[in-house]
Design a protein around this motif. Structure first.
Motif, PDB file in Angstrom:
ATOM      1  N   VAL A 295      19.665  19.633 -20.257  1.00 25.46           N
ATOM      2  CA  VAL A 295      19.445  18.364 -19.476  1.00 25.46           C
ATOM      3  C   VAL A 295      19.114  18.693 -18.020  1.00 25.46           C
ATOM      4  O   VAL A 295      19.349  19.630 -17.280  1.00 25.46           O
ATOM      5  CB  VAL A 295      20.810  17.536 -19.337  1.00 25.46           C
TER       6      VAL A 295
ATOM      7  N   ARG B  22      17.713  16.642 -14.497  1.00 22.33           N
ATOM      8  CA  ARG B  22      18.132  15.400 -13.986  1.00 22.33           C
ATOM      9  C   ARG B  22      16.895  15.551 -12.722  1.00 22.33           C
ATOM     10  O   ARG B  22      16.845  16.461 -11.880  1.00 22.33           O
ATOM     11  CB  ARG B  22      19.215  15.270 -13.193  1.00 22.33           C
TER      12      ARG B  22
ATOM     13  N   VAL C 223      16.908   8.116 -10.791  1.00 18.94           N
ATOM     14  CA  VAL C 223      17.291   9.440 -11.180  1.00 18.94           C
ATOM     15  C   VAL C 223      16.669   9.499 -12.912  1.00 18.94           C
ATOM     16  O   VAL C 223      17.251   8.492 -13.650  1.00 18.94           O
ATOM     17  CB  VAL C 223      18.777   9.809 -11.401  1.00 18.94           C
TER      18      VAL C 223
ATOM     19  N   THR D 194      16.665  14.819 -21.854  1.00 22.44           N
ATOM     20  CA  THR D 194      17.735  15.591 -22.857  1.00 22.44           C
ATOM     21  C   THR D 194      17.034  16.132 -23.813  1.00 22.44           C
ATOM     22  O   THR D 194      16.295  15.496 -24.585  1.00 22.44           O
ATOM     23  CB  THR D 194      18.865  14.640 -23.209  1.00 22.44           C
TER      24      THR D 194
ATOM     25  N   GLU E  78      15.328  13.420  -9.155  1.00 25.70           N
ATOM     26  CA  GLU E  78      15.213  12.251  -8.161  1.00 25.70           C
ATOM     27  C   GLU E  78      13.827  11.860  -8.166  1.00 25.70           C
ATOM     28  O   GLU E  78      12.861  12.333  -7.793  1.00 25.70           O
ATOM     29  CB  GLU E  78      15.650  12.893  -6.871  1.00 25.70           C
TER      30      GLU E  78
ATOM     31  N   TYR F  87      16.091   6.435 -17.444  1.00 23.66           N
ATOM     32  CA  TYR F  87      15.741   6.446 -15.973  1.00 23.66           C
ATOM     33  C   TYR F  87      17.047   5.277 -15.391  1.00 23.66           C
ATOM     34  O   TYR F  87      16.999   4.190 -15.921  1.00 23.66           O
ATOM     35  CB  TYR F  87      14.144   5.823 -15.354  1.00 23.66           C
TER      36      TYR F  87
ATOM     37  N   ILE G 292      16.686  11.348 -16.278  1.00 19.33           N
ATOM     38  CA  ILE G 292      17.438  12.384 -17.020  1.00 19.33           C
ATOM     39  C   ILE G 292      16.752  12.537 -18.538  1.00 19.33           C
ATOM     40  O   ILE G 292      16.465  11.587 -19.246  1.00 19.33           O
ATOM     41  CB  ILE G 292      18.928  11.781 -17.331  1.00 19.33           C
TER      42      ILE G 292
END
Length: 140
Positions: free
Chosen positions: A49, A51, A118, A122, A53, A114, A120
């Protein structure tokens, strides 16, 4: 020189140490003319994962995610205009970050969402089966 550090003519001032820590060493994670993206990475239970910004972006228009030869590249473009009573301010730029994926990561099965600024991403990373194989020796 009384304890002052003098900058040589034609040499840029060194960036502050905090900036280097946040963005990494110059040229390692970003392309020239771009800004870095703050990321968190986590590998747990067969899933990688990432993440990132990216506040204030429209992910359908401003974000591009690619996976090539085990490297995930995230690229974002920001163009924003703020208008107040007596002034207008533009903020824009290209942001990019590349990370090497763990061995066995299935980049073609990546998903992204989103929420609240943020992004993300995967990616499944199946556990490698480490079985023992006996190799017979032929007598010639």
């Amino acid at each position: 020189m009384s304890g002052m550090i003098e900058r040589l003519p034609g040499w840029p001032a060194l960036p502050d140490l905090f900036g280097w820590v946040e963005a990494g060493l110059p040229g390692v994670h970003t392309a020239p003319g771009t800004h870095g993206i703050r990321v968190e990475e986590r590998l747990t239970e067969g899933t990688y994962v990432l993440r990132a910004e990216l506040p204030g972006l429209d992910p359908t228009k401003d974000v591009e995610i690619t996976v090539t030869e085990g490297v995930l590249t995230l690229r974002a473009e920001r163009s924003e205009e703020t208008t107040e009573k007596h002034r207008t301010e533009f903020r824009y730029g290209t942001f990019t970050r590349s990370v090497r994926l763990p061995a066995g990561a299935r980049g073609d099965e990546a998903t992204a969402e989103y929420k609240d600024g943020v992004l993300i991403i995967t990616i499944p990373v199946p556990e490698a089966k480490t079985g023992t194989r006996t190799i017979p020796v032929r007598h010639v």
